[in-house]
Write a protein that holds these residues in place. Sequence first.
Motif, mmCIF file in Angstrom:
data_model
loop_
_atom_site.group_PDB
_atom_site.id
_atom_site.type_symbol
_atom_site.label_atom_id
_atom_site.label_comp_id
_atom_site.label_asym_id
_atom_site.label_seq_id
_atom_site.Cartn_x
_atom_site.Cartn_y
_atom_site.Cartn_z
ATOM 1 N N HIS A 8 13.353 58.855 5.324
ATOM 2 C CA HIS A 8 12.804 59.413 6.559
ATOM 3 C C HIS A 8 11.302 59.146 6.595
ATOM 4 O O HIS A 8 10.609 59.235 5.577
ATOM 5 C CB HIS A 8 13.038 60.921 6.632
ATOM 6 C CG HIS A 8 14.477 61.308 6.799
ATOM 7 N ND1 HIS A 8 15.002 61.737 8.002
ATOM 8 C CD2 HIS A 8 15.507 61.321 5.906
ATOM 9 C CE1 HIS A 8 16.287 62.007 7.847
ATOM 10 N NE2 HIS A 8 16.612 61.772 6.582
ATOM 11 N N LYS A 9 10.808 58.851 7.798
ATOM 12 C CA LYS A 9 9.361 58.689 7.986
ATOM 13 C C LYS A 9 8.998 59.101 9.400
ATOM 14 O O LYS A 9 9.626 58.667 10.361
ATOM 15 C CB LYS A 9 8.936 57.233 7.738
ATOM 16 C CG LYS A 9 7.434 57.019 7.766
ATOM 17 C CD LYS A 9 6.745 57.733 6.609
ATOM 18 C CE LYS A 9 5.239 57.513 6.615
ATOM 19 N NZ LYS A 9 4.575 58.236 5.492
ATOM 20 N N ALA A 10 7.977 59.958 9.507
ATOM 21 C CA ALA A 10 7.512 60.418 10.817
ATOM 22 C C ALA A 10 5.993 60.355 10.848
ATOM 23 O O ALA A 10 5.324 60.386 9.809
ATOM 24 C CB ALA A 10 7.993 61.841 11.083
ATOM 25 N N THR A 13 1.794 63.031 16.286
ATOM 26 C CA THR A 13 1.290 62.657 17.608
ATOM 27 C C THR A 13 0.864 63.936 18.324
ATOM 28 O O THR A 13 1.231 65.048 17.908
ATOM 29 C CB THR A 13 2.375 61.946 18.445
ATOM 30 O OG1 THR A 13 3.352 62.913 18.872
ATOM 31 C CG2 THR A 13 3.066 60.840 17.647
ATOM 32 N N PRO A 14 0.083 63.818 19.412
ATOM 33 C CA PRO A 14 -0.301 65.019 20.173
ATOM 34 C C PRO A 14 0.902 65.801 20.683
ATOM 35 O O PRO A 14 0.815 67.019 20.914
ATOM 36 C CB PRO A 14 -1.115 64.439 21.333
ATOM 37 C CG PRO A 14 -1.664 63.155 20.806
ATOM 38 C CD PRO A 14 -0.593 62.608 19.919
ATOM 39 N N GLN A 15 2.021 65.115 20.853
ATOM 40 C CA GLN A 15 3.232 65.781 21.335
ATOM 41 C C GLN A 15 4.098 66.321 20.203
ATOM 42 O O GLN A 15 5.151 66.897 20.427
ATOM 43 C CB GLN A 15 4.078 64.811 22.181
ATOM 44 C CG GLN A 15 3.437 64.405 23.497
ATOM 45 C CD GLN A 15 2.305 63.402 23.312
ATOM 46 O OE1 GLN A 15 2.390 62.522 22.440
ATOM 47 N NE2 GLN A 15 1.264 63.548 24.116
ATOM 48 N N GLY A 16 3.642 66.120 18.952
ATOM 49 C CA GLY A 16 4.411 66.570 17.805
ATOM 50 C C GLY A 16 4.859 65.393 16.957
ATOM 51 O O GLY A 16 4.558 64.238 17.257
ATOM 52 N N PRO A 17 5.585 65.653 15.866
ATOM 53 C CA PRO A 17 6.011 64.573 14.967
ATOM 54 C C PRO A 17 6.909 63.557 15.676
ATOM 55 O O PRO A 17 7.807 63.932 16.444
ATOM 56 C CB PRO A 17 6.776 65.302 13.862
ATOM 57 C CG PRO A 17 6.320 66.727 13.953
ATOM 58 C CD PRO A 17 6.014 66.973 15.403
ATOM 59 N N LEU A 18 6.645 62.277 15.418
ATOM 60 C CA LEU A 18 7.472 61.192 15.948
ATOM 61 C C LEU A 18 8.234 60.588 14.773
ATOM 62 O O LEU A 18 7.645 59.950 13.906
ATOM 63 C CB LEU A 18 6.613 60.130 16.631
ATOM 64 C CG LEU A 18 7.349 58.870 17.082
ATOM 65 C CD1 LEU A 18 8.377 59.195 18.165
ATOM 66 C CD2 LEU A 18 6.359 57.815 17.579
ATOM 67 N N GLU A 19 9.552 60.811 14.754
ATOM 68 C CA GLU A 19 10.363 60.290 13.665
ATOM 69 C C GLU A 19 10.658 58.812 13.901
ATOM 70 O O GLU A 19 11.266 58.430 14.907
ATOM 71 C CB GLU A 19 11.668 61.073 13.522
ATOM 72 C CG GLU A 19 12.415 60.732 12.244
ATOM 73 C CD GLU A 19 13.570 61.666 11.981
ATOM 74 O OE1 GLU A 19 13.737 62.108 10.830
ATOM 75 O OE2 GLU A 19 14.317 61.958 12.929
ATOM 76 N N VAL A 20 10.222 57.975 12.971
ATOM 77 C CA VAL A 20 10.417 56.531 13.086
ATOM 78 C C VAL A 20 11.643 56.085 12.311
ATOM 79 O O VAL A 20 12.402 55.234 12.770
ATOM 80 C CB VAL A 20 9.156 55.782 12.590
ATOM 81 C CG1 VAL A 20 9.349 54.277 12.683
ATOM 82 C CG2 VAL A 20 7.930 56.206 13.389
ATOM 83 N N LEU A 21 11.833 56.640 11.125
ATOM 84 C CA LEU A 21 13.017 56.350 10.322
ATOM 85 C C LEU A 21 13.752 57.654 10.070
ATOM 86 O O LEU A 21 13.168 58.624 9.603
ATOM 87 C CB LEU A 21 12.631 55.694 8.995
ATOM 88 C CG LEU A 21 11.841 54.379 9.078
ATOM 89 C CD1 LEU A 21 11.532 53.857 7.684
ATOM 90 C CD2 LEU A 21 12.602 53.331 9.877
ATOM 91 N N ALA A 22 15.047 57.659 10.380
ATOM 92 C CA ALA A 22 15.819 58.902 10.340
ATOM 93 C C ALA A 22 17.002 58.759 9.389
ATOM 94 O O ALA A 22 18.153 58.622 9.806
ATOM 95 C CB ALA A 22 16.297 59.281 11.742
ATOM 96 N N GLY A 23 16.724 58.737 8.097
ATOM 97 C CA GLY A 23 17.801 58.628 7.121
ATOM 98 C C GLY A 23 18.318 57.214 6.958
ATOM 99 O O GLY A 23 19.538 56.978 7.004
ATOM 100 N N VAL A 24 17.419 56.263 6.748
ATOM 101 C CA VAL A 24 17.794 54.852 6.628
ATOM 102 C C VAL A 24 18.345 54.560 5.244
ATOM 103 O O VAL A 24 17.745 54.916 4.227
ATOM 104 C CB VAL A 24 16.575 53.940 6.923
ATOM 105 C CG1 VAL A 24 16.834 52.506 6.450
ATOM 106 C CG2 VAL A 24 16.265 53.957 8.408
ATOM 107 N N ASP A 25 19.492 53.898 5.214
ATOM 108 C CA ASP A 25 20.082 53.361 3.990
ATOM 109 C C ASP A 25 20.074 51.838 4.090
ATOM 110 O O ASP A 25 20.470 51.275 5.117
ATOM 111 C CB ASP A 25 21.525 53.843 3.807
ATOM 112 C CG ASP A 25 21.606 55.314 3.463
ATOM 113 O OD1 ASP A 25 20.916 55.740 2.524
ATOM 114 O OD2 ASP A 25 22.360 56.043 4.147
ATOM 115 N N ASP A 58 8.604 60.227 3.785
ATOM 116 C CA ASP A 58 8.508 61.680 3.825
ATOM 117 C C ASP A 58 9.656 62.317 3.040
ATOM 118 O O ASP A 58 9.513 63.404 2.475
ATOM 119 C CB ASP A 58 8.557 62.174 5.277
ATOM 120 C CG ASP A 58 7.386 61.659 6.091
ATOM 121 O OD1 ASP A 58 6.303 61.459 5.511
ATOM 122 O OD2 ASP A 58 7.558 61.435 7.304
ATOM 123 N N ALA A 59 10.797 61.644 3.049
ATOM 124 C CA ALA A 59 11.969 62.106 2.304
ATOM 125 C C ALA A 59 12.823 60.889 1.992
ATOM 126 O O ALA A 59 12.703 59.847 2.623
ATOM 127 C CB ALA A 59 12.764 63.128 3.121
#
Length: 226
Positions: A8-10, A13-25, A58-59
């Motif tokens: 995971h990677k986020a 941003t001014p609007q809050g966290p932007l998740e770019v990678l969401a549990g990539v294998d 991040d995780a």
Amino acid sequence: MLEFRQVHKAYATPQGPLEVLAGVDLSLAAGESLALMGESGSGKSTLLHLAAGLDLPDAGEVRLGGRAISGLAEAERARLRRESLGLVFQQFHLVPSLSVLDNLRLQARLAGREDPDWSTELVARLGLAGLERRYPEQLSGGQQQRLAIGRALAPRPALLLADEPTGNLDEATAGEVLALLLSLVAETGCALLMVTHSPRIAAPLDRRLRLSRGTLAPLAAAEASR
């Protein structure tokens, strides 16, 4: 050779966290080539930076050659990059004050694996014979990109990471550079992870994946055949 486990990677941003990678294998074996595709801003470069240890997840876990990158200090990650990785970018990042030959040898010297015979062979294979004493500004764009590829492969890395390596080249030159890259990768036996937006450039690689909404999926057959 390379493995992502539920990465995971986020980014803030001014609007809050932007998740770019969401549990990539992801897994990439020695000698295998993989094209990573996706829209601009989909996280392709982020994934490449994580693979190189230039950024940390991040995780989840990124493993290179069986070693978990996250647990290494920055100096250890830098040493791992020197010893195991070759990096090729859309921008050539050649050293303007160094000759063609010295640029080619630079990464191998840093890795402590300079091989004069291999450097000489690379110069010939790259189509740069007779240009060894020239400087990058005296080369064409295609010649500079071939030199950047040669520099990355000079230390015979275990893994080559390439970020849009033909993006600045015209179609004919891009095809020539890609053919050379794949030939040299096959000869050295290293794994290749290449980011590209072009299905045509991705087609010759062993596998093609698309990154979208933080996850990876195989390219649809119709898209892969364009």
